[in-house]
Design a protein around this motif. Structure first.
Motif, mmCIF file in Angstrom:
data_model
loop_
_atom_site.group_PDB
_atom_site.id
_atom_site.type_symbol
_atom_site.label_atom_id
_atom_site.label_comp_id
_atom_site.label_asym_id
_atom_site.label_seq_id
_atom_site.Cartn_x
_atom_site.Cartn_y
_atom_site.Cartn_z
ATOM 1 N N PRO A 395 -40.477 -27.993 -2.284
ATOM 2 C CA PRO A 395 -39.365 -27.132 -2.706
ATOM 3 C C PRO A 395 -38.020 -27.624 -2.195
ATOM 4 O O PRO A 395 -37.936 -28.385 -1.227
ATOM 5 N N VAL A 396 -36.980 -27.187 -2.864
ATOM 6 C CA VAL A 396 -35.604 -27.481 -2.456
ATOM 7 C C VAL A 396 -34.960 -26.185 -1.994
ATOM 8 O O VAL A 396 -35.032 -25.165 -2.696
ATOM 9 N N LEU A 397 -34.357 -26.227 -0.809
ATOM 10 C CA LEU A 397 -33.669 -25.051 -0.279
ATOM 11 C C LEU A 397 -32.226 -25.029 -0.757
ATOM 12 O O LEU A 397 -31.499 -26.021 -0.626
ATOM 13 N N VAL A 398 -31.803 -23.884 -1.315
ATOM 14 C CA VAL A 398 -30.412 -23.648 -1.700
ATOM 15 C C VAL A 398 -29.855 -22.560 -0.802
ATOM 16 O O VAL A 398 -30.427 -21.465 -0.714
ATOM 17 N N VAL A 399 -28.741 -22.826 -0.140
ATOM 18 C CA VAL A 399 -28.102 -21.861 0.758
ATOM 19 C C VAL A 399 -26.767 -21.456 0.154
ATOM 20 O O VAL A 399 -25.909 -22.311 -0.125
ATOM 21 N N VAL A 409 -29.392 -23.335 -8.476
ATOM 22 C CA VAL A 409 -30.668 -22.688 -8.833
ATOM 23 C C VAL A 409 -31.020 -22.978 -10.289
ATOM 24 O O VAL A 409 -32.164 -23.317 -10.620
ATOM 25 N N ILE A 410 -30.042 -22.868 -11.173
ATOM 26 C CA ILE A 410 -30.273 -23.121 -12.598
ATOM 27 C C ILE A 410 -30.693 -24.578 -12.824
ATOM 28 O O ILE A 410 -31.631 -24.864 -13.575
ATOM 29 N N ALA A 411 -30.001 -25.498 -12.177
ATOM 30 C CA ALA A 411 -30.309 -26.920 -12.364
ATOM 31 C C ALA A 411 -31.700 -27.265 -11.857
ATOM 32 O O ALA A 411 -32.428 -28.050 -12.483
ATOM 33 N N LEU A 412 -32.112 -26.694 -10.741
ATOM 34 C CA LEU A 412 -33.425 -27.009 -10.167
ATOM 35 C C LEU A 412 -34.565 -26.416 -10.996
ATOM 36 O O LEU A 412 -35.570 -27.090 -11.271
ATOM 37 N N ARG A 413 -34.404 -25.163 -11.392
ATOM 38 C CA ARG A 413 -35.454 -24.545 -12.202
ATOM 39 C C ARG A 413 -35.567 -25.228 -13.562
ATOM 40 O O ARG A 413 -36.651 -25.283 -14.154
ATOM 41 N N GLY A 414 -34.451 -25.763 -14.053
ATOM 42 C CA GLY A 414 -34.500 -26.514 -15.306
ATOM 43 C C GLY A 414 -35.296 -27.795 -15.177
ATOM 44 O O GLY A 414 -35.764 -28.342 -16.184
ATOM 45 N N ARG A 415 -35.490 -28.275 -13.943
ATOM 46 C CA ARG A 415 -36.308 -29.464 -13.688
ATOM 47 C C ARG A 415 -37.712 -29.105 -13.200
ATOM 48 O O ARG A 415 -38.445 -29.972 -12.729
ATOM 49 N N ILE A 417 -38.562 -27.501 -10.551
ATOM 50 C CA ILE A 417 -38.663 -27.686 -9.103
ATOM 51 C C ILE A 417 -38.530 -26.324 -8.427
ATOM 52 O O ILE A 417 -37.631 -25.546 -8.761
ATOM 53 N N HIS A 418 -39.424 -26.054 -7.500
ATOM 54 C CA HIS A 418 -39.418 -24.751 -6.829
ATOM 55 C C HIS A 418 -38.162 -24.610 -5.965
ATOM 56 O O HIS A 418 -37.808 -25.506 -5.202
ATOM 57 N N VAL A 419 -37.522 -23.449 -6.078
ATOM 58 C CA VAL A 419 -36.282 -23.172 -5.365
ATOM 59 C C VAL A 419 -36.544 -22.137 -4.274
ATOM 60 O O VAL A 419 -37.128 -21.082 -4.534
ATOM 61 N N LEU A 420 -36.105 -22.448 -3.058
ATOM 62 C CA LEU A 420 -36.029 -21.474 -1.972
ATOM 63 C C LEU A 420 -34.565 -21.109 -1.814
ATOM 64 O O LEU A 420 -33.738 -21.986 -1.529
ATOM 65 N N HIS A 421 -34.247 -19.854 -2.025
ATOM 66 C CA HIS A 421 -32.838 -19.440 -2.088
ATOM 67 C C HIS A 421 -32.535 -18.514 -0.920
ATOM 68 O O HIS A 421 -33.008 -17.371 -0.880
ATOM 69 N N ALA A 422 -31.725 -19.003 0.035
ATOM 70 C CA ALA A 422 -31.343 -18.219 1.211
ATOM 71 C C ALA A 422 -29.881 -17.814 1.111
ATOM 72 O O ALA A 422 -29.024 -18.653 0.811
ATOM 73 N N PHE A 423 -29.605 -16.540 1.371
ATOM 74 C CA PHE A 423 -28.229 -16.053 1.335
ATOM 75 C C PHE A 423 -28.091 -14.901 2.308
ATOM 76 O O PHE A 423 -29.031 -14.132 2.549
ATOM 77 N N ARG A 424 -26.901 -14.778 2.900
ATOM 78 C CA ARG A 424 -26.706 -13.827 4.003
ATOM 79 C C ARG A 424 -26.654 -12.386 3.545
ATOM 80 O O ARG A 424 -27.204 -11.500 4.184
ATOM 81 N N ASN A 425 -25.969 -12.142 2.458
ATOM 82 C CA ASN A 425 -25.744 -10.762 2.020
ATOM 83 C C ASN A 425 -26.277 -10.564 0.608
ATOM 84 O O ASN A 425 -26.246 -11.480 -0.216
ATOM 85 N N LYS A 426 -26.742 -9.362 0.368
ATOM 86 C CA LYS A 426 -27.177 -9.030 -0.983
ATOM 87 C C LYS A 426 -25.967 -9.017 -1.910
ATOM 88 O O LYS A 426 -24.904 -8.493 -1.570
ATOM 89 N N PHE A 458 -41.114 -20.683 -9.942
ATOM 90 C CA PHE A 458 -40.270 -21.703 -9.301
ATOM 91 C C PHE A 458 -39.082 -21.094 -8.558
ATOM 92 O O PHE A 458 -38.041 -21.719 -8.435
ATOM 93 N N TYR A 459 -39.227 -19.875 -8.057
ATOM 94 C CA TYR A 459 -38.109 -19.261 -7.336
ATOM 95 C C TYR A 459 -38.622 -18.298 -6.268
ATOM 96 O O TYR A 459 -39.489 -17.455 -6.545
ATOM 97 N N THR A 460 -38.082 -18.432 -5.055
ATOM 98 C CA THR A 460 -38.363 -17.510 -3.955
ATOM 99 C C THR A 460 -37.052 -17.224 -3.241
ATOM 100 O O THR A 460 -36.348 -18.162 -2.834
ATOM 101 N N SER A 461 -36.713 -15.966 -3.101
ATOM 102 C CA SER A 461 -35.452 -15.607 -2.450
ATOM 103 C C SER A 461 -35.691 -15.218 -0.998
ATOM 104 O O SER A 461 -36.742 -14.684 -0.630
ATOM 105 N N TYR A 462 -34.691 -15.509 -0.173
ATOM 106 C CA TYR A 462 -34.686 -15.127 1.242
ATOM 107 C C TYR A 462 -33.378 -14.391 1.521
ATOM 108 O O TYR A 462 -32.442 -14.944 2.095
ATOM 109 N N PRO A 463 -33.293 -13.117 1.096
ATOM 110 C CA PRO A 463 -32.050 -12.366 1.316
ATOM 111 C C PRO A 463 -31.803 -12.104 2.792
ATOM 112 O O PRO A 463 -32.738 -11.863 3.561
#
Length: 578
Positions: A395-399, A409-415, A417-426, A458-463
């Motif tokens: 997977p590729v981590l997107v912060v 996220v759009i570019a990775l899922r279009g390929r 590739i599993h996306v790990l998406h970390a972000f501080r605030n909802k 191909f997507y997992t969020s880490y809010p």
């Protein structure tokens, strides 16, 4: 005269740093293309009434402060709002009207140069070419040539099309002669008035010390077959002596060098070399500054050696000390050549997207698989991984939670590739800024961020997580929450997209440019401290800031900032003439 510090020095009335849309719009107006009000039929009745005072008049000569009174919109700069209201009347409410202004080649061509690190268009050439603009395609145009979007009927335009448009615009508008592309600005320094007075006094002192017996005229040798080697300084002194009715002199180089050696390590040495020794300065004799105009008899005395033409004698002029307020050092990224520009007015138009913001990460932020640019990530995915015999990468981590992170996220899922998406605030509701019918891709990512991994492949969020550590050996990242929870995950790449800032390392370290001094410059929350009506930077003489640096984050508002600056330059030089 040979010196390790001797470089080509060129004088311009105006130097513009940045060749993006702001620099292009400035060059267009500095070239004499001025807006004229052609109609007062604006849906805003109050603005229509004010326009009657300036109909068939150039906006350069109009009372811009009065015309922009009460206007509101997506810019905090009133002149930007005014010109946008005239170029795109009521565009925000969906009304399609013809512009109420027309640009005409009726002004004076102001001698200027536009410096940029790449092709005209600036950061548009660094974006993912398949990303769609936030603005409508028609709003990406600059005055004179409409932007014709051919992107499969999309109301928005692909970044690649916009970048190509700006290159074409500079060529078709015949602005190429003003652009110096692939150039890095390494140093900018103001020349203080008191320092210039001291330099002029020093010049007079060493001119007066010249022995009359050493004076010899170069004019007697110009037409001979074996010409003696001419010196820039000597020719400048010749001009001074000719103007005073005395004979010229060419034996001053040694005296200049002897005076320079005692101050070998002075921080103002380079300034002194440029001004005090009167290095060659290229300048258009038809400059818009009437104070620097020359009679035909004066121009005959201005025979200086052009170092770029193998000693050829060419007409130029010696500049008055008040012509030089800024010194700009540049390096050509292709040839490595250093060029010094001096100017009376300096305009910063270099945007806020040069340096990515970074996190404090345990394990370092210099890993080759930790990236800060989507184009770099796409290159790695499309080239390096294609050469490896693997079924599917880790997977590729997107912060990040902004639109740049959503693009990743759009570019990775279009390929696939599993996306790990970390972000501080909802994330907040996007509809207030980006209507869903116009920006469906961003609303899709926003929905994924709120729902997590339950419904989207191909997507997992880490809010409410952030990247806090990296294990280079294991190729893992550590994500942590404010409460102290953490998780370690193996990834192929990690990309941090949490905003960017302008590269202003060329300015003196003591520069205080923003409203919030303790915070970095930001195009939205902490812009350069300027006068809203003329874009002069407060606390600095003859310094301007436009575009993102001044808070204009959309291309449609950029021509207004250029208008504010150019109108101020015209007014100031009219005052100088009186």
């Amino acid at each position: 005269m040979k010196s390790e510090f001797q470089q080509e020095t060129i004088h311009k009335e105006v130097v513009v740093i940045g060749n993006g849309p702001s620099g292009i719009a400035l060059s267009y107006m500095l070239s004499g293309n001025l807006p004229f009000i052609t109609s007062t039929s604006h849906p805003d009745e109050m603005l229509a009434t004010r326009l009657t005072t300036a109909v068939n008049q150039s906006l350069i000569d109009a009372d811009l402060d009065f015309l922009s009174t009460g206007l509101e919109g997506r810019s905090t700069n009133p002149i930007s709002l005014l010109l946008d209201a005239l170029l795109h009347p009521c565009a925000d409410v969906g009304i399609n009207m013809e512009p109420l202004v027309e640009f005409m080649k009726s002004g004076r061509e102001i001698d200027h140069v536009v410096l940029g690190k790449g092709l005209p268009g600036g950061s548009w050439h660094k974006m993912d070419p398949q990303i769609l603009t936030l603005s409508l395609g028609s709003w990406m145009s600059l005055p004179g040539i409409p932007f014709q979007s051919t992107d499969s009927g999309e109301r928005r335009a692909y970044a690649s099309s916009v970048a190509q448009y700006y290159v074409k615009y500079v060529d078709e508008m015949k602005l190429s002669k003003f652009f110096r592309n692939n150039v890095l600005v390494s140093m900018v320094r103001p020349v203080e008035t008191l320092r210039k007075i001291d330099i002029v006094k020093e010049d007079r002192n060493w001119v007066q010390k010249i022995d009359a017996n050493d004076r010899m005229s170069l004019c007697t040798t110009i037409g001979t077959k074996n010409k003696p080697k001419k010196c820039i300084i000597s020719n400048a002194i010749n001009y001074i002596w000719n103007r005073s009715g005395k004979r010229d002199c060419s034996k001053t180089c040694k005296k200049v060098r002897s005076q320079r050696t005692h101050n070998e390590h002075s921080p103002n040495r380079k300034i002194k070399e440029i001004l005090s020794e009167k290095h060659y300065m290229q300048c258009d004799l038809e400059s818009f500054d009437s104070n620097s105009s020359l009679s035909s008899s004066d121009s005959n005395n201005l025979n200086l050696v052009d170092p770029r033409r193998d000693g050829e004698i060419v007409p130029s002029r010696v500049h008055h000390e008040n012509d030089v307020n800024w010194i700009i050092e540049t390096h050509d990224l292709e040839s490595g050549k250093t060029t010094i520009y001096t100017c009376k007015y300096l305009i910063m138009a270099n945007g806020c997207h040069d340096v990515p913001n970074k996190l404090s990460i345990k394990g370092g932020d210099d890993q080759d698989w930790l990236l800060y640019d989507l184009r770099a990530l796409e290159w790695c995915l499309d080239n390096k991984m294609n050469m490896q015999d693997t079924s599917r990468p880790d997977p590729v981590l997107v912060v990040g939670a902004g639109l740049s992170a959503a693009d990743a996220v759009i570019a990775l899922r279009g390929r696939n590739i599993h996306v790990l998406h970390a972000f501080r605030n909802k994330s907040a509701d996007l509809n207030r800024q980006l209507p869903e019918n116009m920006y469906p891709e961003y609303h899709k990512v926003h929905q994924m961020m709120q729902d997590g991994c339950s419904s989207y492949p191909f997507y997992t969020s880490y809010p409410e997580y952030t990247l806090t550590g990296i294990n280079q050996v294991e190729h893992t990242v550590i994500l942590s929450t404010k409460e102290g929870r953490s998780v370690e995950i193996k990834v192929s790449y990690a990309i941090v997209l949490i905003g960017s800032r302008p590269d202003l390392t060329f300015l003196p370290k003591s520069s205080d440019l923003t409203w919030k001094q303790a915070l970095p410059i930001d195009g939205k929350t902490n812009v350069v401290k300027t006068n809203k009506f003329n874009h002069r930077v407060e606390g600095y003489k003859n310094l301007y800031a436009v575009g993102t640096l001044a808070g204009d984050n959309f291309v449609r508002f950029i021509p207004g900032g250029a208008l504010a600056v150019v109108a101020d330059l015209y007014k100031r030089n009219q005052l100088d003439e009186t």
